[in-house]
Write a protein that holds these residues in place. Structure first.
Motif, PDB file in Angstrom:
ATOM      1  N   ARG A 109       9.919   9.207  40.319  1.00  0.00           N
ATOM      2  CA  ARG A 109      11.310   9.623  40.565  1.00  0.00           C
ATOM      3  C   ARG A 109      12.024  10.110  39.315  1.00  0.00           C
ATOM      4  NH1 ARG A 109      10.084   5.912  44.364  1.00  0.00           N
ATOM      5  NH2 ARG A 109      11.089   6.033  46.406  1.00  0.00           N
ATOM      6  N   HIS A 110      11.437   9.850  38.151  1.00  0.00           N
ATOM      7  CA  HIS A 110      12.105  10.221  36.903  1.00  0.00           C
ATOM      8  C   HIS A 110      11.126  10.913  35.965  1.00  0.00           C
ATOM      9  CE1 HIS A 110      15.829   7.982  37.751  1.00  0.00           C
ATOM     10  NE2 HIS A 110      15.050   7.074  38.313  1.00  0.00           N
ATOM     11  N   SER A 111      11.671  11.677  35.038  1.00  0.00           N
ATOM     12  CA  SER A 111      10.841  12.380  34.062  1.00  0.00           C
ATOM     13  C   SER A 111      10.278  11.409  33.035  1.00  0.00           C
ATOM     14  CB  SER A 111      11.667  13.448  33.344  1.00  0.00           C
ATOM     15  OG  SER A 111      12.612  12.833  32.462  1.00  0.00           O
ATOM     16  N   VAL A 115      11.895   7.816  31.692  1.00  0.00           N
ATOM     17  CA  VAL A 115      11.168   6.548  31.764  1.00  0.00           C
ATOM     18  C   VAL A 115      11.033   5.933  30.374  1.00  0.00           C
ATOM     19  CG1 VAL A 115       8.952   5.473  32.340  1.00  0.00           C
ATOM     20  CG2 VAL A 115       9.944   7.183  33.870  1.00  0.00           C
ATOM     21  N   ALA A 116      10.790   6.775  29.369  1.00  0.00           N
ATOM     22  CA  ALA A 116      10.701   6.274  27.991  1.00  0.00           C
ATOM     23  C   ALA A 116      12.017   5.627  27.569  1.00  0.00           C
ATOM     24  CB  ALA A 116      10.340   7.408  27.041  1.00  0.00           C
ATOM     25  N   GLU A 117      13.126   6.260  27.882  1.00  0.00           N
ATOM     26  CA  GLU A 117      14.437   5.699  27.542  1.00  0.00           C
ATOM     27  C   GLU A 117      14.648   4.355  28.238  1.00  0.00           C
ATOM     28  OE1 GLU A 117      16.844   6.435  25.508  1.00  0.00           O
ATOM     29  OE2 GLU A 117      16.195   8.377  24.749  1.00  0.00           O
ATOM     30  N   TRP A 118      14.230   4.264  29.497  1.00  0.00           N
ATOM     31  CA  TRP A 118      14.352   3.000  30.217  1.00  0.00           C
ATOM     32  C   TRP A 118      13.533   1.905  29.520  1.00  0.00           C
ATOM     33  CZ3 TRP A 118      17.018   0.287  33.552  1.00  0.00           C
ATOM     34  CH2 TRP A 118      16.431  -0.826  34.151  1.00  0.00           C
ATOM     35  N   LEU A 119      12.329   2.267  29.099  1.00  0.00           N
ATOM     36  CA  LEU A 119      11.464   1.291  28.440  1.00  0.00           C
ATOM     37  C   LEU A 119      12.077   0.825  27.122  1.00  0.00           C
ATOM     38  CD1 LEU A 119       8.634   0.321  29.464  1.00  0.00           C
ATOM     39  CD2 LEU A 119       7.670   1.647  27.605  1.00  0.00           C
ATOM     40  N   ASP A 230       3.793  15.609  34.314  1.00  0.00           N
ATOM     41  CA  ASP A 230       4.939  14.805  33.907  1.00  0.00           C
ATOM     42  C   ASP A 230       4.810  13.371  34.429  1.00  0.00           C
ATOM     43  OD1 ASP A 230       7.517  14.415  32.724  1.00  0.00           O
ATOM     44  OD2 ASP A 230       8.418  14.545  34.706  1.00  0.00           O
ATOM     45  N   THR A 231       4.380  13.230  35.681  1.00  0.00           N
ATOM     46  CA  THR A 231       4.216  11.896  36.259  1.00  0.00           C
ATOM     47  C   THR A 231       3.090  11.138  35.577  1.00  0.00           C
ATOM     48  OG1 THR A 231       5.027  12.719  38.394  1.00  0.00           O
ATOM     49  CG2 THR A 231       3.841  10.626  38.410  1.00  0.00           C
ATOM     50  N   ALA A 232       2.008  11.835  35.234  1.00  0.00           N
ATOM     51  CA  ALA A 232       0.908  11.183  34.513  1.00  0.00           C
ATOM     52  C   ALA A 232       1.414  10.600  33.194  1.00  0.00           C
ATOM     53  CB  ALA A 232      -0.224  12.175  34.261  1.00  0.00           C
TER      54      ALA A 232
END
Length: 422
Positions: A109-111, A115-119, A230-232
């Motif tokens: 659902r996200h780029s 996802v990196a920022e969330w982590l 991108d998902t990978a």
């Protein structure tokens, strides 16, 4: 095996509830500590109707008790496996979570950048992109361009990381803001430093689009292929304490700066049992496509005493959720169908003697072969993606006691004192 989320939930009145006293006894802690677990989000509680106490789900308490026992065993001097408390990634029941959120849901659902920022921060920043400083890119490209043509992707990325560090005089600042600034510029610098794949580099837009121009000779990729790439990247951001991540945490424990910590991870990732595994799966898949049948290819691998790449994972008794998510996207790409059929043939043929599921390395191999990428492309994708996870672990380790990642050796040599050698 039926996925956990596909099972019907048990009725709430069928849940076994524990009192605070019972939960404390099972965990071997004081009642106050039980509520500390609740405040940290490690346990959920429910108020007793008409009362002042709380009750706890027995399954949650038992799971936390098992985790605590494993950590205690790992930190003891009895030789148990090393255990490190972390709030980044949890793997259990054939699923994995980034900061408590299903990682597959995040990645689909996200780029990658989001996802990196969330982590890193536990906050979602929609539409975020990473930008590389021109000076950092220039020095990294010059260094990478001097390497021999046969240099592996990790060679290029290691050199680019080391050189980018020299261009950053503030690299020794280990504060959270400084390390996050490094992360947001280092990752796009690594991609920008990679040589183009037969056409002009792209240096703007989503990171996956820029990486495509370094991996595939196809100039006009379709949206489905770009989304799969991108998902990978997002699926591979982190995977708990993999070997390379442990190396990063050891470096961060010694207070090495973020560039040096990433270099430590890159030094480990090159092994065939880690980041380079997707290249082995790529070559296997190409052989099956060339022969039109997995049976003779698998037979040759087994005859040579080699394990079949792309199958099974020690952390997933059932299906690798990363592979499942990536295969679902690849099924939307018409030109990926031959590689998908070959991958299915590999799994079914091998299942005759070892019922193993496909892992993310085989899914990456389908992506790289169907998009015209070289066998080393999966390793590049893995390394670029995992850099974000390494930064997250380095940040977490900077907040711990310095040099705590120092296990004691169990000496097994000659009993001293021994005479001086002749």
């Amino acid at each position: 095996m039926t996925p956990m989320r596909d099972q019907e939930p048990a009725p709430r009145d069928a849940e076994r509830r524990l009192s605070t006293k019972e939960a404390a006894e099972l965990l071997g802690v004081k009642p106050e500590t039980v509520y500390a677990y609740v405040s940290r989000g490690q346990l959920s509680s429910r108020r007793v109707a008409g009362g002042r106490g709380s009750t706890f789900d027995a399954r949650e308490v038992e799971a936390l008790a098992r985790r605590n026992r494993r950590e205690a065993a790992g930190s003891s001097a009895s030789g148990g496996e090393l255990s490190v408390r972390t709030g980044i990634t949890l793997i259990e029941s054939d699923r994995y979570y980034y900061r408590g959120v299903d990682a597959v849901d995040l990645a689909t659902r996200h780029s990658y950048e989001e996802v990196a920022e969330w982590l890193w921060t536990g906050r979602m920043r929609p539409g975020t992109t990473f930008t590389a400083p021109a000076a950092s890119v220039a020095v990294a490209r010059r260094a990478v361009d001097t390497l021999p043509e046969h240099a592996a992707p990790t060679d290029l990325l290691r050199v680019a990381t080391s050189v980018a560090a020299t261009a950053d005089p503030l690299r020794y600042d280990l504060s959270e803001d400084a390390v996050l600034g490094t992360a947001r510029t280092l990752i796009p610098t690594l991609v920008a430093a990679l040589p183009p794949a037969g056409h002009d580099r792209r240096d703007e837009g989503p990171l996956a689009h820029r990486l495509w121009t370094r991996l595939s000779p196809r100039k006009d990729p379709d949206e489905a292929s770009l989304r799969a790439l991108d998902t990978a990247l997002a699926l591979l951001v982190d995977h708990d304490l993999a070997a390379s991540t442990l190396a990063v945490r050891v470096a961060a424990s010694a207070r090495a700066h973020a560039y040096a910590a990433v270099s430590a991870g890159l030094g480990v990732i090159e092994g065939p049992l880690h980041g380079a595994a997707s290249g082995l799966a790529h070559r296997l898949l190409v052989d099956v496509l060339d022969q039109g049948d997995a049976a003779p290819v698998i037979a040759d691998e087994l005859r040579a005493g080699r394990r079949i790449p792309g199958l099974g994972h020690r952390l997933y008794p059932g299906e690798d959720p990363r592979a499942r998510a990536l295969f679902a996207l690849l099924e939307q790409i018409p030109r990926a169908e031959p590689a998908l059929l070959a991958a299915r043939d590999i799994v079914e043929t091998t299942a005759r003697h070892a019922p193993l599921h496909a892992n993310v390395d085989l899914a990456l191999a389908v992506l790289t072969t169907s998009c015209g990428m070289p066998p080393t492309a999966g390793e590049t994708i893995f390394a670029v993606a995992r850099t974000a996870g390494w930064i997250a672990h380095a940040l977490e380790e900077y907040g711990e006691r310095p040099l705590r990642m120092r296990p004691s050796g169990l000496y097994a040599g000659p009993k001293p004192p021994q005479p001086l050698p002749e």
